[in-house]
Design a protein around this motif. Structure first.
Motif, short mmCIF file in Angstrom:
data_model
loop_
_atom_site.label_atom_id
_atom_site.label_comp_id
_atom_site.label_asym_id
_atom_site.label_seq_id
_atom_site.Cartn_x
_atom_site.Cartn_y
_atom_site.Cartn_z
N ARG A 24 17.96 -9.00 -22.73
CA ARG A 24 17.63 -7.85 -22.20
C ARG A 24 16.02 -7.40 -22.96
NH1 ARG A 24 23.12 -4.26 -21.81
NH2 ARG A 24 21.73 -2.73 -22.26
N PRO A 25 16.01 -7.48 -24.13
CA PRO A 25 14.59 -7.09 -24.86
C PRO A 25 13.45 -7.93 -24.17
CG PRO A 25 16.30 -7.68 -26.52
CD PRO A 25 16.81 -8.13 -25.24
N VAL A 26 13.62 -9.27 -23.48
CA VAL A 26 12.48 -9.74 -22.77
C VAL A 26 12.28 -8.75 -21.41
CG1 VAL A 26 11.91 -11.79 -21.63
CG2 VAL A 26 13.25 -11.92 -23.57
N GLY A 27 13.48 -8.47 -20.82
CA GLY A 27 13.33 -7.62 -19.65
C GLY A 27 12.58 -6.37 -19.99
N ALA A 28 12.69 -5.81 -21.14
CA ALA A 28 12.35 -4.45 -21.72
C ALA A 28 10.86 -4.77 -21.65
CB ALA A 28 13.15 -4.17 -23.03
N VAL A 29 10.28 -5.66 -22.44
CA VAL A 29 8.95 -6.07 -22.43
C VAL A 29 8.04 -5.95 -21.18
CG1 VAL A 29 7.19 -7.39 -23.52
CG2 VAL A 29 9.28 -6.90 -24.85
N ILE A 30 8.95 -7.03 -20.29
CA ILE A 30 8.19 -7.09 -19.00
C ILE A 30 8.17 -5.78 -18.19
CG2 ILE A 30 8.26 -8.64 -16.86
CD1 ILE A 30 9.87 -10.72 -18.56
N PHE A 31 9.37 -5.33 -17.98
CA PHE A 31 9.39 -4.35 -17.11
C PHE A 31 8.72 -2.87 -17.77
CE2 PHE A 31 12.32 -7.06 -15.13
CZ PHE A 31 11.85 -6.89 -13.82
N GLY A 32 8.93 -2.98 -19.18
CA GLY A 32 8.18 -1.81 -19.83
C GLY A 32 6.80 -1.69 -19.54
N TRP A 33 6.25 -2.95 -19.65
CA TRP A 33 4.75 -3.14 -19.05
C TRP A 33 4.53 -2.63 -17.84
CZ3 TRP A 33 2.49 -5.92 -15.26
CH2 TRP A 33 1.07 -6.10 -15.19
N ALA A 34 5.34 -3.16 -16.77
CA ALA A 34 5.11 -2.66 -15.45
C ALA A 34 5.33 -1.20 -15.46
CB ALA A 34 6.07 -3.36 -14.57
N GLY A 35 6.46 -0.57 -15.86
CA GLY A 35 6.55 0.84 -15.78
C GLY A 35 5.58 1.79 -16.44
N ASP A 36 5.06 1.28 -17.53
CA ASP A 36 4.06 1.98 -17.86
C ASP A 36 2.59 1.92 -17.54
OD1 ASP A 36 5.56 3.62 -19.95
OD2 ASP A 36 5.74 1.95 -21.42
N ARG A 37 2.33 0.63 -16.86
CA ARG A 37 1.07 0.53 -16.48
C ARG A 37 0.98 0.47 -14.88
NH1 ARG A 37 -3.39 0.25 -19.46
NH2 ARG A 37 -4.10 -1.27 -17.79
N ILE A 38 1.91 -0.06 -14.08
CA ILE A 38 1.83 0.02 -12.54
C ILE A 38 2.75 1.34 -11.99
CG2 ILE A 38 2.50 -1.19 -10.67
CD1 ILE A 38 2.31 -3.89 -12.35
N GLY A 39 3.71 1.52 -12.66
CA GLY A 39 4.50 2.68 -12.17
C GLY A 39 5.80 2.45 -12.50
N ARG A 40 6.76 3.66 -12.74
CA ARG A 40 8.32 3.49 -13.02
C ARG A 40 8.63 2.84 -11.66
NH1 ARG A 40 6.02 5.17 -17.74
NH2 ARG A 40 6.33 7.32 -18.16
N ARG A 41 8.53 3.61 -10.62
CA ARG A 41 9.24 3.13 -9.21
C ARG A 41 8.88 1.84 -8.83
NH1 ARG A 41 7.49 2.80 -3.84
NH2 ARG A 41 9.02 3.23 -2.42
N PRO A 42 7.90 1.01 -8.77
CA PRO A 42 7.76 -0.45 -8.51
C PRO A 42 8.75 -1.35 -9.53
CG PRO A 42 5.60 0.14 -9.34
CD PRO A 42 6.62 1.31 -8.96
N ALA A 43 8.64 -0.98 -10.78
CA ALA A 43 9.48 -1.78 -11.70
C ALA A 43 11.13 -1.54 -11.51
CB ALA A 43 9.18 -1.15 -13.32
N LEU A 44 11.31 -0.47 -10.88
CA LEU A 44 12.90 -0.23 -10.81
C LEU A 44 13.29 -1.05 -9.35
CD1 LEU A 44 13.29 3.38 -11.76
CD2 LEU A 44 14.28 1.45 -12.87
N LEU A 45 12.28 -1.07 -8.49
CA LEU A 45 12.82 -1.81 -7.30
C LEU A 45 13.19 -3.43 -7.56
CD1 LEU A 45 10.18 -0.39 -4.61
CD2 LEU A 45 12.75 -0.62 -4.39
N VAL A 46 12.20 -4.13 -8.38
CA VAL A 46 12.17 -5.25 -8.88
C VAL A 46 13.47 -5.56 -9.63
CG1 VAL A 46 11.24 -7.20 -10.12
CG2 VAL A 46 9.84 -5.64 -8.82
N THR A 47 13.70 -4.71 -10.53
CA THR A 47 14.90 -4.94 -11.27
C THR A 47 16.29 -5.01 -10.38
OG1 THR A 47 15.37 -2.36 -11.69
CG2 THR A 47 13.96 -3.87 -13.48
#
Length: 444
Positions: free
Chosen positions: A82-105
């Motif tokens: 889970r911390p690995v996912g936190a880093v990957i999707f944290g980057w996506a959520g803070d750089r690309i957008g909250r919405r696309p990150a949540l679609l992938v998860t």
């Protein structure tokens, strides 16, 4: 009034704060709840199956205690990821957008969960079975590592500060609803004869993840991007790797956030995953009784989250977290003593009380964690805190089982472990209330 066109996606108030409609705020919070409920359904299925199925079908070469430990260890692997996912999707959520990150998860966890239902057991493919099971659990863990923090961040960033408690509580309700769905699914298949349950019945709840995935993707595609993130996109000094900046700039806040989230994650799995194994293997009651007890507890948890979410708006989420931790620590011994009686009504009461008390802190966890981090680090900070807490506490069913074996099956060992976890969260809430920061959203 606003200085942008009323029909634009993101408006600003005279004070510079983003403006969203109250209808939109409620719709986003509800969408966050529905998506989170579906993801937690997928994730919780594994915990129930670890207690009831995997020890017998995927670790058959081991003795009973070792097989249970191995099943819980596989369960814990998801928390390490889970911390690995936190880093990957944290980057996506803070750089690309909250919405696309949540679609992938949501796609990742739906596919991984459905594939568990298709996985052959040990007698069919040997050692490959538990290895593949662990790999699918890893994928689940990576996906969930980006889910919860994104959902609460999106909900809170659409809410005015004075109403963040209720908006942040909606994604939290996804947890007990996920429990109700997963436990309810297992309660249904447990009515099958044992041979049919072992052969194919237990797979049905996992295979249901595929049609649920279609629903989840449809819901997530309709979610609007956070107005705070939209405003933040124009900033040129945003962190390139937000997770690194969380450790550099906000490590103290991260530590407080981890402590405050510890009980909501670890205590919950002790009162669901571990308690099912404890009641079945140590106390000697039926599997269906223990699963049904978690169903009653989940229903009660929904009520606690709704009420305490509002209470957090008045008292502050840190104070509520502190008191929730203290109440759970005091309740730990009575909870396991009641379970020891083997009386069905008292067991249901014990599990419900355990889940209910730890839910006091869990109800306001989203509001507290999002207010511990500034917007440009929020998705990463919230995800890291929650999932590091998950990585630390994901092996608690394993630790509790090992402690129980060392204590010759005595109730005090898991009770002491639960009390320690609760005390850590109480300390996190105490310090968290003093570190809260808020940004403004105007809702009309």
């Amino acid at each position: 009034m606003s200085d942008l066109d009323p029909d634009s996606a993101t408006q600003r108030h005279d004070n510079g704060a983003p403006v969203v409609s109250s209808r939109e705020s409620g719709r986003i919070a509800f969408a966050a709840f529905v998506g989170t409920a579906l993801e937690w359904y997928d994730y919780f299925l594994f915990g129930t199956a670890a207690a009831l199925v995997f020890n017998r079908l995927y670790f058959t070469s081991l003795d009973a205690l070792a097989a249970t430990l191995a099943a819980f260890a596989t369960f814990g692997v998801g928390f390490v990821a889970r911390p690995v996912g936190a880093v990957i999707f944290g980057w996506a959520g803070d750089r690309i957008g909250r919405r696309p990150a949540l679609l992938v998860t949501v796609v990742m966890i739906g596919v991984a969960t459905g594939c568990v239902g298709l996985l052959p057991d040990y007698t069919s493919i040997g050692i490959a079975a538990p290895i593949l099971l662990a790999l699918l659990r890893l994928l689940q863990g990576v996906a969930v590592g980006g889910e919860w923090g994104g959902a609460v961040t999106l909900a809170v960033e659409h809410a005015p500060p004075e109403k963040r408690g209720r908006y942040a509580a909606l994604p939290q309700i996804g947890s007990p609803v996920g429990t109700l769905l997963s436990s309810g699914a297992f309660s249904l298949v447990l009515t099958l004869p044992s041979a049919q349950f072992d052969a194919w019945g237990w797979r049905l709840p996992f295979l249901a993840a595929f049609p649920l995935l279609v629903v989840a993707v449809y819901i997530r595609r309709r979610v609007e991007e956070s107005p705070i993130f939209t405003e933040m996109e124009s900033q040129e000094d945003r962190a390139k790797v937000p997770a690194v900046d969380v450790f550099r700039q906000a490590w103290g806040r991260l530590g407080v956030a981890i402590a405050s989230a510890f009980l909501g994650v670890g205590g919950f799995y002790m009162m669901t995953t571990f308690i099912i194994s404890y009641g079945t293997d140590t106390v000697g009651v039926s599997r269906s009784l223990m699963v049904n007890a978690t169903l009653v507890a989940a229903a009660a948890q929904i009520c606690v989250i709704i009420l305490v979410g509002r209470l957090g708006e008045r008292l502050g989420p840190g104070r509520v977290t502190m008191w929730g931790g203290l109440v759970t620590a005091l309740a730990a011994a009575p909870i396991f003593l009641l379970t020891e009686t083997a009386h069905p009504a008292l067991i249901v009461l014990a599990v419900t009380a355990g889940v209910g008390t730890l839910s006091i802190a869990y109800a306001v966890s989203g509001a507290l964690l999002t207010e511990l981090f500034p917007a440009h680090l929020r998705y990463s900070g919230v995800n890291l805190a929650y999932n590091i807490a998950g990585a630390l506490s994901g092996f608690l069913p394993f630790v509790a089982t090992a402690m129980l074996g060392s204590a010759d099956g005595s109730w005090w060992a898991p009770a002491a472990l639960l009390a320690v976890v609760a005390a850590i969260t109480a300390a996190g809430g105490f310090y968290g209330e003093r570190l809260r920061v808020t940004d403004q959203v105007v809702v009309r």
